[in-house]
Write an enzyme that holds these catalytic residues in place. Structure first.
Site, PDB file in Angstrom:
ATOM      1  N   ARG A 225      36.940  69.040  34.408  1.00 31.77           N
ATOM      2  CA  ARG A 225      37.257  68.415  32.992  1.00 31.77           C
ATOM      3  C   ARG A 225      36.361  66.856  33.253  1.00 31.77           C
ATOM      4  O   ARG A 225      36.379  66.287  34.342  1.00 31.77           O
ATOM      5  CB  ARG A 225      38.420  68.057  32.748  1.00 31.77           C
ATOM      6  CG  ARG A 225      39.300  69.456  32.339  1.00 31.77           C
ATOM      7  CD  ARG A 225      38.677  69.860  30.844  1.00 31.77           C
ATOM      8  NE  ARG A 225      39.405  71.052  30.502  1.00 31.77           N
ATOM      9  CZ  ARG A 225      38.976  72.034  30.567  1.00 31.77           C
ATOM     10  NH1 ARG A 225      37.763  72.556  31.155  1.00 31.77           N
ATOM     11  NH2 ARG A 225      39.633  73.192  29.887  1.00 31.77           N
ATOM     12  N   HIS A 273      29.040  72.255  29.094  1.00 30.83           N
ATOM     13  CA  HIS A 273      30.265  72.995  29.409  1.00 30.83           C
ATOM     14  C   HIS A 273      29.951  74.517  29.260  1.00 30.83           C
ATOM     15  O   HIS A 273      30.891  75.182  28.535  1.00 30.83           O
ATOM     16  CB  HIS A 273      31.369  72.671  28.302  1.00 30.83           C
ATOM     17  CG  HIS A 273      32.616  72.959  28.694  1.00 30.83           C
ATOM     18  ND1 HIS A 273      33.936  72.064  28.306  1.00 30.83           N
ATOM     19  CD2 HIS A 273      33.400  73.931  29.331  1.00 30.83           C
ATOM     20  CE1 HIS A 273      35.000  72.490  28.762  1.00 30.83           C
ATOM     21  NE2 HIS A 273      34.515  73.671  29.546  1.00 30.83           N
TER      22      HIS A 273
HETATM   23  P1  NAP Z   1      44.390  76.229  38.659  1.00 26.48           P
HETATM   24  O1  NAP Z   1      44.179  77.463  39.196  1.00 26.48           O
HETATM   25  O2  NAP Z   1      45.262  75.512  38.013  1.00 26.48           O
HETATM   26  O3  NAP Z   1      43.778  75.311  40.023  1.00 26.48           O
HETATM   27  C1  NAP Z   1      43.925  73.838  40.241  1.00 26.48           C
HETATM   28  C2  NAP Z   1      43.890  73.502  41.491  1.00 26.48           C
HETATM   29  O4  NAP Z   1      43.769  71.991  41.402  1.00 26.48           O
HETATM   30  C3  NAP Z   1      44.893  73.860  42.398  1.00 26.48           C
HETATM   31  O5  NAP Z   1      44.060  74.220  43.553  1.00 26.48           O
HETATM   32  C4  NAP Z   1      45.793  72.656  42.697  1.00 26.48           C
HETATM   33  O6  NAP Z   1      46.224  72.561  44.058  1.00 26.48           O
HETATM   34  C5  NAP Z   1      44.794  71.579  42.417  1.00 26.48           C
HETATM   35  N1  NAP Z   1      45.423  70.126  41.925  1.00 26.48           N
HETATM   36  C6  NAP Z   1      46.073  69.920  40.915  1.00 26.48           C
HETATM   37  N2  NAP Z   1      46.705  68.789  41.050  1.00 26.48           N
HETATM   38  C7  NAP Z   1      46.199  68.157  42.218  1.00 26.48           C
HETATM   39  C8  NAP Z   1      46.571  66.936  42.875  1.00 26.48           C
HETATM   40  N3  NAP Z   1      47.321  66.066  42.224  1.00 26.48           N
HETATM   41  N4  NAP Z   1      45.962  66.668  44.010  1.00 26.48           N
HETATM   42  C9  NAP Z   1      44.906  67.674  44.683  1.00 26.48           C
HETATM   43  N5  NAP Z   1      44.772  68.930  44.065  1.00 26.48           N
HETATM   44  C10 NAP Z   1      45.422  69.173  42.999  1.00 26.48           C
HETATM   45  O7  NAP Z   1      42.885  75.658  37.816  1.00 26.48           O
HETATM   46  P2  NAP Z   1      41.671  76.827  37.499  1.00 26.48           P
HETATM   47  O8  NAP Z   1      41.555  77.656  36.846  1.00 26.48           O
HETATM   48  O9  NAP Z   1      41.090  77.053  39.031  1.00 26.48           O
HETATM   49  O10 NAP Z   1      40.710  75.755  37.037  1.00 26.48           O
HETATM   50  C11 NAP Z   1      40.243  74.599  37.668  1.00 26.48           C
HETATM   51  C12 NAP Z   1      39.467  73.606  36.634  1.00 26.48           C
HETATM   52  O11 NAP Z   1      38.273  74.175  36.112  1.00 26.48           O
HETATM   53  C13 NAP Z   1      40.416  73.217  35.341  1.00 26.48           C
HETATM   54  O12 NAP Z   1      40.151  71.715  35.344  1.00 26.48           O
HETATM   55  C14 NAP Z   1      39.577  73.938  34.064  1.00 26.48           C
HETATM   56  O13 NAP Z   1      40.102  72.957  33.043  1.00 26.48           O
HETATM   57  C15 NAP Z   1      38.244  74.128  34.761  1.00 26.48           C
HETATM   58  N6  NAP Z   1      37.464  74.828  34.077  1.00 26.48           N
HETATM   59  C16 NAP Z   1      36.092  74.621  33.690  1.00 26.48           C
HETATM   60  C17 NAP Z   1      35.449  75.429  33.067  1.00 26.48           C
HETATM   61  C18 NAP Z   1      33.889  75.195  32.702  1.00 26.48           C
HETATM   62  O14 NAP Z   1      33.220  76.047  31.973  1.00 26.48           O
HETATM   63  N7  NAP Z   1      33.367  74.061  33.023  1.00 26.48           N
HETATM   64  C19 NAP Z   1      35.810  76.558  32.718  1.00 26.48           C
HETATM   65  C20 NAP Z   1      37.094  77.067  33.264  1.00 26.48           C
HETATM   66  C21 NAP Z   1      37.876  76.043  33.939  1.00 26.48           C
HETATM   67  P3  NAP Z   1      47.517  73.627  44.415  1.00 26.48           P
HETATM   68  O15 NAP Z   1      46.485  74.696  44.812  1.00 26.48           O
HETATM   69  O16 NAP Z   1      48.043  72.778  45.518  1.00 26.48           O
HETATM   70  O17 NAP Z   1      48.258  73.972  43.460  1.00 26.48           O
HETATM   71  C1  GLV Z   2      36.979  76.001  30.094  1.00 29.26           C
HETATM   72  O1  GLV Z   2      36.576  74.959  30.160  1.00 29.26           O
HETATM   73  C2  GLV Z   2      37.970  76.637  30.402  1.00 29.26           C
HETATM   74  O2  GLV Z   2      39.151  75.866  30.636  1.00 29.26           O
HETATM   75  O3  GLV Z   2      38.155  78.013  30.552  1.00 29.26           O
END
Ligand code: NAP
Ligand code: GLV
Length: 310
Positions: A225, A273
């Site tokens: 993000r 994005h």
């Molecule tokens: P997720 O499954 O919720 O994983 C989040 C990760 O962040 C976990 O490993 C968590 O640690 C870690 N985290 C959270 N707070 C933290 C802190 N204070 N210190 C250290 N680590 C922390 O999320 P996801 O589905 O993998 O998505 C990851 C990111 O990608 C999100 O921000 C999402 O919005 C973004 N995204 C972007 C796109 C794009 O097209 N650019 C698409 C989809 C998603 P733990 O493992 O210890 O819980």
């Molecule tokens: C895109 O940014 C998503 O959160 O899937």
């Protein structure tokens, strides 16, 4: 029962209807702003960035399915009802982020931005690069998207390290957890890939202080993000030469404003994005799986945890 949809613009409704007609034939699929929707019949909402206060209007809402993996576009609502939220985790979403991680890490690993600039100036010059086995990649966030990306990078041969909140053991990956370990994690990271959840704790985490912890010549990729990066600090680190180059897919304001210096910075690759955009069929399958699991026994797939904030 109504499935209310706000994902992809109203013109996408016919396509959603065709997809859900097969997957969830018992549900009536209505668009978010349809004035004829009877609020008490809305059982499910599949949404991207609902206006604050809107979800609270549906007294019988059972489950919200986020059209994105991140839920920051939903949970900032001060009137958010106490309804479970399933975060998008279609297998295709995971695969697409894995591809983006591989593409961008390899781009920085092979310093392709330099060749892009050299080509524009008709300069034929070799650049010194090394093999993946001698390059360390640090993945911030080992969640639904971060862990598969880290594993794929490991399998390509990079020396991979991962940083998360709670910590975990992963074969072939050096893992770190918590703020105290951030200097050690960053100190050994030559290519940083951010896939953290967006929470108040992770806002601005890529800033002057943390960038200074990276070794000179490191590169930065943010596919999570915009809130994670302090752009002025990143630009300063690029201009000083401490940071070699950056790839940014997400921004505080999207679309990225025309006057942003990021557009023309020679060391910055901007992507709009698109890191992980699974197609509608893939997202519809996840929505259907989430609703079916919830109806079966109350299971919420890839559940948002309000206590953790992600
Ligand atoms: P997720 O499954 O919720 O994983 C989040 C990760 O962040 C976990 O490993 C968590 O640690 C870690 N985290 C959270 N707070 C933290 C802190 N204070 N210190 C250290 N680590 C922390 O999320 P996801 O589905 O993998 O998505 C990851 C990111 O990608 C999100 O921000 C999402 O919005 C973004 N995204 C972007 C796109 C794009 O097209 N650019 C698409 C989809 C998603 P733990 O493992 O210890 O819980
Ligand atoms: C895109 O940014 C998503 O959160 O899937």
């Amino acid at each position: 029962m109504i499935l209310l949809v706000k994902s992809g613009g109203e013109s996408s409704l016919p396509e959603w209807r065709v997809l859900f007609a097969t997957l969830l034939p018992e549900l009536e699929v209505r668009w978010w702003n349809d004035p004829e929707v009877r609020a008490e019949e809305v059982a499910y909402a599949f949404v991207w960035a609902p206006e604050p206060g809107r979800l609270a209007r549906y007294p019988n809402l059972r489950l919200v399915v986020s059209s994105g993996a991140g839920v920051d576009h939903i949970v900032g609502d001060p009137a958010l009802p106490c309804v479970p939220i399933a975060k998008m985790a279609a297998p295709e979403a995971v695969a697409r982020m894995r591809e983006y991680a591989l593409a961008t890490v390899l781009f920085h690993h092979r310093k392709l931005h330099r060749f892009v600039a050299n080509q524009r100036a008709r300069i034929w010059r070799e650049e010194e690069t090394t093999e993946a086995a001698r390059r360390s990649v640090g993945v911030m966030g080992l969640g639904t998207l971060g862990l598969p990306a880290a594993l794929a990078l490991r399998d390509v041969g990079f020396r991979v390290r991962g940083w998360s909140r709670t910590g975990r053991e992963v074969e072939g990956i050096e893992t770190f957890s918590g703020r105290d370990s951030l200097p050690a994690f960053l100190g050994g990271t030559e290519i940083l890939l951010c896939l953290l959840a967006a929470t108040p704790e992770t806002a601005g985490i890529i800033c002057a202080r943390s960038l200074a912890m990276l070794p000179a010549g490191a590169s930065v990729i943010n596919a999570a993000r915009g809130s994670h990066v302090v752009v002025t600090d990143l630009l300063a680190a690029l201009d000083s030469g401490h940071i070699e180059a950056a790839t940014l897919d997400v921004f505080d304001v999207e679309p990225l404003p025309e006057d942003s210096p990021l557009w023309t910075h020679p060391k910055v690759l901007v992507t709009p994005h698109v890191a992980s955009l699974p197609d509608r069929a893939a997202r519809a399958r996840f929505v259907a799986a989430a609703i079916r699991a919830f109806e079966a026994d109350g299971t919420v797939l890839n559940r948002y945890d309000p206590a953790r904030g992600y």
